[in-house]
Design an enzyme around this catalytic site. Structure first.
Site, PDB file in Angstrom:
ATOM      1  CD1 TRP A 130       3.312  -4.615   2.518  1.00  0.00           C
ATOM      2  CD2 TRP A 130       4.814  -2.964   2.393  1.00  0.00           C
ATOM      3  NE1 TRP A 130       3.567  -4.382   1.186  1.00  0.00           N
ATOM      4  CE2 TRP A 130       4.489  -3.376   1.077  1.00  0.00           C
ATOM      5  CE3 TRP A 130       5.723  -1.930   2.566  1.00  0.00           C
ATOM      6  CZ2 TRP A 130       5.049  -2.797  -0.044  1.00  0.00           C
ATOM      7  CZ3 TRP A 130       6.293  -1.345   1.456  1.00  0.00           C
ATOM      8  CH2 TRP A 130       5.956  -1.771   0.155  1.00  0.00           C
ATOM      9  CG  ASP A 211       4.234   3.070   5.033  1.00  0.00           C
ATOM     10  OD1 ASP A 211       3.600   3.756   4.210  1.00  0.00           O
ATOM     11  OD2 ASP A 211       4.675   1.933   4.771  1.00  0.00           O
ATOM     12  CE  LYS A 246      -2.243   0.085  -1.537  1.00  0.00           C
ATOM     13  NZ  LYS A 246      -0.807  -0.035  -1.833  1.00  0.00           N
TER      14      LYS A 246
END
Length: 396
Positions: A130, A211, A246
Site C-alpha cells: 500500500w 495489517d 471496509k
C-alpha cells in the site's frame, strides 16, 4: 515563513480523484481509490450500520471524552473478531487494544510506539505494498525497505523469494505483513505458507506488524483470520492494525484499532501504559461514533447476523466482478491471460499493464487507475464492465 513552502506532489491514490472529477466524460470510470461501491457506483451505508446508529443515537446521553483506548466494548469486539471468541488470548492478559482513527491511525501508533519505546529502526515492507505504508513509518522516524513478495511474471505470491528475503533480515527489525487481501496485488499466502512465513519471522527475531484492513472480503470472516491466528500462535509478540472502514463501510468514521500482543500479562501492562503515552501526544483519545456502532452490532445477535449478511453481499459482488472481468477479457482477446484475476482476493488487482497503457486508458477512454495498473474491482459493475473490457483489450 510560508513563502518558502514548496508545492507537494499529489497523493498517488487520492490525487486520482481530483483528476477523475475534472474529467468531463459522463462514462468515466474511477478504479483508483479503495472504497467499496455497490452496483450503482455508490458507497452505501450498510443496513446493519443504519440500525445500529439509530440505537446509538437513542441511547446516547453524553459527548464527553472516551478513555484513551476507547470503549471497552469496542476493544472486546476487535479482539473477538481477530482471534475468535474462544481464543485463550482474550483472557490471557497479554492483549492491549486501542481504538484508533482508522487503520492508518493504527499503523502510525504502531510506528510511533516502536520508534519511541523499543529502539527499532527499520521496517520491511512487501514489494509492492500500500503506497501509504512507507510514508507512515517514515513519519514515525523509521527507515523502510522493500522485500520480495509478488512475482510479476506469474502474477502470484512468491513464497521462495519471500522466505529468502526474510532469512537475511537483521534481528530486531520490523516486518509488515498483510493478513489477507494483499493491497495492491490481491495475492495471499495459503495457511500452510503463512506457517512457513511465521516460523521464518520468529527464527530471525523480527517483530511482525500485521495489517488487517479487509477481514471478510476474501473468503469469510473466520477464513480470513486463519493466517493471523496461526501466526500469533507462533509469535510471542506482535502488533495488529485493523480497520472497520471496509467490512462495516465506516470509512469517514475513522474506526480502526491497534492491538499489541505481549509475551505475558506483566509485560502487557507496561506496553499498555507506554502505548497510551504515545496516543496521548497524538490524538489524545478516539472519536466515538464508529466504535459505538461496532460495539452495538457485536452486542446484538440479530444485528450481528444482519452485518454478516451485508458483508457476504459485498464479498460476493467483488468476487463475481473478478469472474466477469476474466471472461469478458478472454472473449475479446487471447494474447494475454487474465485468469489470475479470478484467483486473487479482495478489492484490488494488478492487471500488469504498462504506464503507457494506463495513460492511454485514461486519456482515450476516461478510465482512471493507479499508474501501476492496480484497480479497485468494486468500481466495476454490470453497467460499465463491458466498456472497461473493450478499452483494456484495445490497449493490449
Amino acid at each position: 515563513m510560508f513563502e518558502n513552502v514548496e508545492q507537494a506532489a499529489p497523493d498517488p491514490i487520492l490525487g486520482l480523484t481530483e483528476v477523475f472529477n475534472q474529467d468531463p466524460n459522463v462514462e468515466k470510470i474511477n478504479l483508483g481509490v479503495g472504497v467499496y461501491q455497490d452496483t450503482s457506483g455508490k458507497t452505501p451505508v450498510l443496513p446493519s450500520v443504519k440500525q445500529a446508529e439509530a440505537i446509538v443515537l437513542e441511547k446516547e446521553v453524553s459527548k464527553g471524552y472516551l478513555p484513551i483506548p476507547g470503549l471497552p466494548a469496542y476493544g472486546k469486539a476487535v479482539q473477538t473478531l481477530l482471534f475468535g471468541a474462544d481464543s485463550e488470548l482474550l483472557t490471557s492478559g497479554r492483549l492491549f487494544t486501542a481504538h484508533t482513527p482508522g487503520g492508518t491511525g493504527a499503523l502510525r501508533v504502531a510506528g510511533d510506539f516502536l520508534k519511541q519505546k523499543t529502539g527499532a529502526k527499520k521496517v520491511w515492507l512487501t514489494t509492492p505494498t500500500w503506497p501509504n505504508h512507507g510514508p507512515i513509518f517514515a513519519a514515525a522516524g523509521l527507515e523502510n525497505e522493500g522485500f520480495a513478495w509478488y512475482n510479476a511474471e506469474t502474477k502470484s505470491f512468491d513464497l521462495a523469494a519471500a522466505l529468502e528475503a526474510i532469512a537475511k533480515m537483521p534481528a530486531g527489525d520490523i516486518i509488515v505483513l498483510h493478513a489477507c487481501c494483499h493491497n495492491p496485488t490481491g495475492c495471499d499466502p495459503t495457511v500452510a505458507e503463512w506457517k512457513q512465513i511465521a516460523e521464518a519471522v520468529a527464527e530471525r527475531g523480527l517483530l511482525p506488524v500485521i495489517d488487517f484492513a479487509y477481514q471478510g472480503f476474501a473468503n469469510g470472516i473466520e477464513e480470513d483470520a486463519e493466517g493471523l491466528r496461526l501466526m500469533t500462535s507462533i509469535f510471542g509478540e506482535a502488533i495488529i492494525c485493523s480497520s472497520f472502514s471496509k467490512n462495516f463501510g465506516l470509512y469517514r468514521e475513522r474506526t480502526g484499532a491497534v492491538t499489541i500482543i505481549s509475551k505475558d500479562a506483566d509485560t502487557a501492562g507496561k506496553v499498555a501504559s507506554q502505548a497510551k503515552v504515545v496516543i496521548r501526544s497524538n490524538y489524545s483519545n478516539p472519536p466515538s461514533h464508529g466504535g459505538q456502532i461496532v460495539a452495538t452490532i457485536f452486542e446484538d445477535a440479530a444485528l450481528m447476523d444482519m452485518w454478516k449478511a451485508d458483508l457476504t453481499e459485498m464479498r460476493e459482488r467483488i468476487n463475481g466482478v473478478r469472474g466477469s472481468l476474466v471472461s469478458g477479457l478472454a472473449a475479446l482477446q487471447s494474447d494475454v491471460d487474465f485468469s489470475f484475476v479470478a484467483q486473487q482476493r479482495g478489492m484490488f488487482s494488478l492487471l500488469g499493464l504498462s504506464q503507457e497503457q494506463v495513460k492511454e486508458l485514461r486519456e482515450k477512454h476516461s478510465i482512471h487507475m493507479v499508474g501501476s495498473s492496480r484497480i479497485n474491482l468494486a468500481g466495476l459493475s454490470e453497467n460499465n464492465i463491458e466498456r472497461f473490457c473493450k478499452a483494456v483489450a484495445s490497449v493490449l
